[in-house]
Scaffold this active site. Structure first.
Site, PDB file in Angstrom:
ATOM      1  N   GLU A 300       0.826  -1.210   0.000  1.00 49.59           N
ATOM      2  CA  GLU A 300       0.000   0.000   0.000  1.00 49.59           C
ATOM      3  C   GLU A 300       0.864   1.266   0.000  1.00 49.59           C
ATOM      4  O   GLU A 300       0.475   2.292  -0.534  1.00 49.59           O
ATOM      5  CB  GLU A 300      -0.924  -0.016   1.230  1.00 49.59           C
ATOM      6  N   HIS A 329       8.124 -26.694   1.119  1.00 49.42           N
ATOM      7  CA  HIS A 329       7.432 -27.795   0.438  1.00 49.42           C
ATOM      8  C   HIS A 329       6.336 -27.271  -0.468  1.00 49.42           C
ATOM      9  O   HIS A 329       5.414 -28.000  -0.820  1.00 49.42           O
ATOM     10  CB  HIS A 329       6.858 -28.762   1.473  1.00 49.42           C
ATOM     11  N   LYS A 443     -13.188   2.229  -2.043  1.00 47.16           N
ATOM     12  CA  LYS A 443     -14.121   2.631  -0.982  1.00 47.16           C
ATOM     13  C   LYS A 443     -15.247   3.477  -1.577  1.00 47.16           C
ATOM     14  O   LYS A 443     -16.427   3.297  -1.253  1.00 47.16           O
ATOM     15  CB  LYS A 443     -13.387   3.443   0.100  1.00 47.16           C
TER      16      LYS A 443
HETATM   17  O1  PA5 Z   1      -3.258   1.560   5.913  1.00 47.21           O
HETATM   18  C1  PA5 Z   1      -4.315   2.112   5.664  1.00 47.21           C
HETATM   19  O2  PA5 Z   1      -4.433   3.357   5.674  1.00 47.21           O
HETATM   20  C2  PA5 Z   1      -5.565   1.315   5.342  1.00 47.21           C
HETATM   21  O3  PA5 Z   1      -5.293  -0.041   5.247  1.00 47.21           O
HETATM   22  C3  PA5 Z   1      -6.617   1.499   6.413  1.00 47.21           C
HETATM   23  O4  PA5 Z   1      -6.113   1.100   7.646  1.00 47.21           O
HETATM   24  C4  PA5 Z   1      -7.870   0.690   6.100  1.00 47.21           C
HETATM   25  O5  PA5 Z   1      -8.363   1.048   4.844  1.00 47.21           O
HETATM   26  C5  PA5 Z   1      -8.934   0.929   7.164  1.00 47.21           C
HETATM   27  O6  PA5 Z   1      -9.180   2.291   7.296  1.00 47.21           O
HETATM   28  P1  PA5 Z   1      -9.799   2.897   8.603  1.00 47.21           P
HETATM   29  O7  PA5 Z   1      -8.833   2.660   9.719  1.00 47.21           O
HETATM   30  O8  PA5 Z   1      -9.988   4.334   8.298  1.00 47.21           O
HETATM   31  O9  PA5 Z   1     -11.084   2.188   8.835  1.00 47.21           O
END
Ligand code: PA5
Length: 473
Positions: A300, A329, A443
């Site tokens: 990410e 394995h 989202k």
């Molecule tokens: O790393 C990130 O920013 C995302 O993975 C968020 O943690 C994830 O989308 C969840 O978002 P939120 O904490 O706003 O619910």
């Protein structure tokens, strides 16, 4: 690299497998790494300035988080007296860190053991998906009266988490009457998001995720610290380890002494040479879910379409999760003989907290008799060494992060090392490490498809797109 020469808890980074050696004359030299110093120094200075100017909160707020610990631990201990189940409702960065730390630092079968420990601790469930069968099954195994739900969401807008919250809130209201709020603790932003007004109106206990820390960098905030404290993990040790690693990285300026610079440059050079896949392979079941956290952090943070100038770069290295020895394995065949597009990071614990002796029995066949008298720990180590050797023989690059022991301090160090490596890598790639526009699109699409007001145009676009599907029926 072992900057602390004494025997200690300090992590070490063995990068032999990346370098020139008898099997791999094309491997790199220290001079090649040192030649990257100007770029790394630029990255180092840029990160230092960002931190001074209010960024990099994952590093900057560690001391503040340390000050929060007494009240957080006190609250966690109160919960342990009243509840048998602690259920996290969250996803992505709001779930993977707590899961990783729980599995790393508590017994593998914690949920089976925790209620009979002294002091007893609640079972931990991390519901990081919205699979309706799993959700229904959870409700069948927990006693609501003895359960507290920790809703973790930075934005307070994530559909998955909010849907889970809405279901649980409703069920609790029906079953627990006016006391339902005692079964919910919220971890969210101080000012933004849908949960903030609800905390005020309904009176939930809450903990704050500091404004500048995004999900995947938030493990060492109440996101991860509260569940860890509830489950009896040494949160002081976790932060101490993190602070030690943070100091080491911030204060050492050269690639051959700074573990994050070194890690990042190994990843960067490998990526430049076409290693588009980063395999993360702990040799310990307790670190298996750490790979999930790492995969999110790496994917990410670094998977980006544009660089900081807005130019399309489509950058990033694909993280792959593997587990030693299990995946010897399964996947190692591909790593040694498949496309040379991977770099493997092993994670190893030098001294496990327990071991099991394999009994010697001279009546057994020679093919297995040799195992007797050794331990499972020795076998695991031998298999890891043999896999490293096999990769070297096949001229496949690999490196190893060594944890002298597995404890809160070394895990805290590991978290910070990987966060900082990611930050350096982002600098070298000249991208924004801390946003996730690709996730946001998904989202928004979900809001549209679920009928949220204001997203009608997007809904229409998606429906038009759906008309073009090719489906074999
Ligand atoms: O790393 C990130 O920013 C995302 O993975 C968020 O943690 C994830 O989308 C969840 O978002 P939120 O904490 O706003 O619910």
């Amino acid at each position: 690299m072992d900057v602390n020469n004494e025997k200690s808890n300090r992590l070490r980074l063995d990068y032999t497998g990346m370098m020139k050696n008898i099997f791999n004359p094309q491997g790199w030299t220290k001079e090649k790494l040192a030649a990257m110093q100007p770029q790394l120094t630029e990255a180092h200075n840029s990160l230092r300035i960002q931190r001074e100017q209010g960024g990099l909160d994952f590093s900057k707020l560690l001391t503040e988080m340390e000050c929060l610990l007494p009240s957080l631990v006190e609250y966690a201990n109160e919960l342990t007296c009243n509840f048998d189940n602690f259920v996290i409702l969250g996803i992505g960065g709001s779930a993977l860190g707590p899961l990783a730390i729980q599995q790393a630092l508590n017994p593998y079968y914690y949920n089976e053991l925790c209620l009979s420990q002294n002091p007893k601790r609640p079972r931990l469930y991390v519901v990081d998906n919205i699979d309706p069968d799993r959700f229904t099954d959870l409700l069948r195994v927990i006693d609501l009266e003895k359960t507290i739900f920790n809703v973790i969401t930075k934005s307070g807008a994530t559909s998955e988490t909010m849907a889970q919250f809405m279901i649980i809130r409703d069920i609790l209201r029906q079953n627990c009457g006016d006391d339902y709020t005692k079964h919910i603790v919220v971890t969210t932003d101080k000012e933004k998001g849908n949960l903030v007004p609800m905390i005020r109106a309904e009176g939930y206990r809450s903990w704050i995720i500091p404004a500048g820390i995004g999900g995947r960098f938030s493990e060492l905030t109440p996101v991860g610290l509260l569940p860890a404290a509830v489950c009896g993990i040494d949160v002081y040790g976790l932060l101490q380890g993190a602070l030690e690693m943070d100091k080491w990285i911030r204060e050492s300026e050269s690639v051959l002494t700074n573990p994050a610079q070194l890690s990042a440059v190994l990843s960067y050079l490998a990526w430049q040479e076409g290693k588009n896949i980063s395999v993360f392979m702990p040799y310990a079941d307790s670190l298996k879910t750490f790979s999930d956290w790492y995969a999110q952090l790496w994917a990410e943070s670094l998977g980006k379409r544009v660089n900081r100038q807005g130019k399309e770069v489509f950058t990033g290295q694909t993280p792959v999760k593997a587990l030693g020895v299990t995946d010897q394995h399964s996947q190692v065949q591909l790593y040694t003989e498949g496309p040379a597009d991977k770099v493997v990071t092993f994670l190893t614990i030098e001294k496990f907290s327990s071991d099991c002796l394999i009994p010697y029995d001279k009546s057994l066949p020679d093919d297995i008799k040799f195992l007797g008298g050794h331990s499972l720990g020795e076998l695991l180590q031998a298999e890891q060494n043999a896999t490293e050797y096999a990769l070297s023989l096949a001229k496949r690059q690999h490196r190893k992060i060594i944890l002298p022991v597995l404890n809160a301090c070394t895990v805290g160090q590991l978290l910070l090392l990987l966060m900082w490596e990611t930050a350096y890598m982002g600098e070298l790639l000249d991208i924004n490490t801390f946003n996730q526009p690709g996730v946001e699109e998904g989202k928004i699409g979900t809001f549209a498809l679920m009928g949220r007001e204001g997203f009608e145009t997007r809904k229409h676009e998606i429906e038009e797109y759906a008309k073009t599907f090719y489906v074999l029926e």
